[in-house]
Design an enzyme around this catalytic site. Structure first.
Site, PDB file in Angstrom:
ATOM      1  N   HIS A   1       0.391  -1.494   0.340  1.00  0.00           N
ATOM      2  CA  HIS A   1       0.268   0.227  -0.429  1.00  0.00           C
ATOM      3  C   HIS A   1       1.178   1.316  -0.134  1.00  0.00           C
ATOM      4  O   HIS A   1       2.063   1.117   0.477  1.00  0.00           O
ATOM      5  CB  HIS A   1      -0.788   0.374   1.397  1.00  0.00           C
ATOM      6  CG  HIS A   1      -2.295   1.281   0.884  1.00  0.00           C
ATOM      7  ND1 HIS A   1      -1.499   1.709   2.317  1.00  0.00           N
ATOM      8  CD2 HIS A   1      -2.613   1.699   0.086  1.00  0.00           C
ATOM      9  CE1 HIS A   1      -2.606   3.462   2.589  1.00  0.00           C
ATOM     10  NE2 HIS A   1      -2.907   2.927   0.882  1.00  0.00           N
ATOM     11  N   SER A   2       0.929   2.187  -0.714  1.00  0.00           N
ATOM     12  CA  SER A   2       1.387   3.417  -1.382  1.00  0.00           C
ATOM     13  C   SER A   2       2.751   3.511  -0.846  1.00  0.00           C
ATOM     14  O   SER A   2       3.002   2.297  -2.105  1.00  0.00           O
ATOM     15  CB  SER A   2       0.579   4.222   0.545  1.00  0.00           C
ATOM     16  OG  SER A   2       1.318   5.613   0.419  1.00  0.00           O
ATOM     17  N   TYR A   3       3.847   4.184  -0.014  1.00  0.00           N
ATOM     18  CA  TYR A   3       5.227   3.472  -0.041  1.00  0.00           C
ATOM     19  C   TYR A   3       5.284   2.125   0.135  1.00  0.00           C
ATOM     20  O   TYR A   3       6.151   1.801  -0.775  1.00  0.00           O
ATOM     21  CB  TYR A   3       5.605   3.794   0.749  1.00  0.00           C
ATOM     22  CG  TYR A   3       6.748   3.611   2.060  1.00  0.00           C
ATOM     23  CD1 TYR A   3       8.083   3.993   0.916  1.00  0.00           C
ATOM     24  CD2 TYR A   3       6.769   2.427   2.741  1.00  0.00           C
ATOM     25  CE1 TYR A   3       9.389   3.807   0.987  1.00  0.00           C
ATOM     26  CE2 TYR A   3       9.271   2.937   3.146  1.00  0.00           C
ATOM     27  CZ  TYR A   3       9.454   2.658   2.474  1.00  0.00           C
ATOM     28  OH  TYR A   3      10.569   2.498   2.949  1.00  0.00           O
TER      29      TYR A   3
ATOM     30  N   HIS B   1      -7.780   6.726  -0.059  1.00  0.00           N
ATOM     31  CA  HIS B   1      -6.496   6.061  -0.658  1.00  0.00           C
ATOM     32  C   HIS B   1      -6.200   4.922   0.500  1.00  0.00           C
ATOM     33  O   HIS B   1      -5.585   3.493   0.306  1.00  0.00           O
ATOM     34  CB  HIS B   1      -5.435   7.437   0.017  1.00  0.00           C
ATOM     35  CG  HIS B   1      -3.880   6.919   0.158  1.00  0.00           C
ATOM     36  ND1 HIS B   1      -3.497   6.159  -1.217  1.00  0.00           N
ATOM     37  CD2 HIS B   1      -2.691   6.610   1.095  1.00  0.00           C
ATOM     38  CE1 HIS B   1      -2.331   6.010  -0.844  1.00  0.00           C
ATOM     39  NE2 HIS B   1      -1.908   5.977   0.462  1.00  0.00           N
TER      40      HIS B   1
END
Length: 221
Positions: free
Chosen positions: A76-78, A203
Site C-alpha cells: 500500500h502506498s510507500y 487512499h
C-alpha cells in the site's frame, strides 16, 4: 490456498490491513501482515539508519524464515517500493505483486522522486529527531513517524522481475482532491503486462472497500 504478505504505507503497521486480513483468513488463506522496522509497534527500532534497504530486508527475511514460496506481495502506498525490491531479491518467493494506490518504482527511483511537491513538503517536515516524517492528523491513532531515509533512498533492483507472473494496480478513485496515484494508473492501464483496477474508495482502500479489494486479491493469486 494462497499466501499473502501485506506491506503497509508510511507510518502504519500491519494492522492497517485488518479488514482484508480477516476476510482472507476466513477463506483459508495464509496472510502475513508486516510492520516495517522503525514504524508503529516497531517504532523503538527507529534510528537514522533505517532506510529502504532495511524495509526490503524486513520482507525478504520474513519470506525466508516462514518458508514462503510464490507469495502474493501486496504493497500500500510507500509499500510499493518495498514489494518491488523484495520481489527482485527473493525471486523464488514472490509470484505476484499487487500495488494498492501505491508508487511503482523502477531501478534508481526513490519514493521522493516519484511523488508530487505536496508529498515532498510533508516528507521534509521532519520531527524533532531529524530523521522521521511526522504523521498526518487524519492518520490512524496508532500511526507513528516514519524513517525519512526510506523515502529518500533510491531503489536498487538486484535482479529483473521476469519471474513475477502477475502484476495488479488498484487505484483509489475517490481521493479528496487530485490523486498522486493517477500518474501510475494512467501509465499502467494500457500496458498488457498489468491488470489495472479502479475502486470507489479513498487512499486507504483496505478500510474503504475491503470486500471489493479481497475479490481482486483472490483473483491475483
Amino acid at each position: 490456498m494462497a499466501t499473502y504478505v501485506l506491506v503497509p504505507g508510511m507510518c502504519h503497521g500491519g494492522w492497517s490491513f485488518d479488514p482484508v486480513t480477516e476476510r482472507l483468513r476466513a477463506q483459508g488463506h495464509r496472510v502475513i501482515p508486516v510492520t516495517l522496522s522503525g514504524v508503529a509497534e516497531r517504532s523503538h527500532l527507529l534510528t537514522g539508519g533505517v532506510n529502504l534497504d532495511t524495509h526490503i530486508r524486513d520482507v525478504t527475511a520474513l519470506l525466508e524464515a516462514e518458508g514462503v514460496e510464490d507469495a502474493v506481495l501486496v504493497g500500500h502506498s510507500y509499500g510499493g517500493m518495498v514489494i518491488t525490491g523484495a520481489a527482485g531479491r527473493a525471486p523464488g518467493r514472490a509470484g505476484a505483486l499487487v500495488y494498492l494506490d501505491a508508487v511503482v518504482p523502477s531501478d534508481g527511483d526513490s519514493c521522493w522522486s516519484l511523488v508530487r511537491d505536496e508529498e515532498r513538503r510533508w516528507y521534509a517536515d521532519v520531527d524533532e529527531t531529524g530523521y522521521a516524517v511526522r504523521t498526518l492528523p487524519f492518520f490512524d491513532p496508532r500511526a507513528t513517524p516514519h524513517p525519512i531515509a526510506s523515502v529518500l533512498q533510491p531503489l536498487r533492483l538486484t535482479g529483473d522481475l521476469s519471474h513475477v507472473r502477475r502484476r495488479d494496480y488498484v487505484y483509489a478513485a475517490r481521493w479528496d482532491g487530485e490523486s498522486p496515484s493517477t500518474v501510475f494508473h494512467d501509465r499502467l492501464r494500457p500496458d498488457p503486462a498489468w491488470t489495472v483496477h479502479s475502486l470507489a474508495g479513498g487512499h486507504n482502500l483496505m478500510r474503504d472497500t475491503p470486500d471489493e479489494l479481497v475479490r481482486i486479491l483472490l483473483d491475483a493469486a
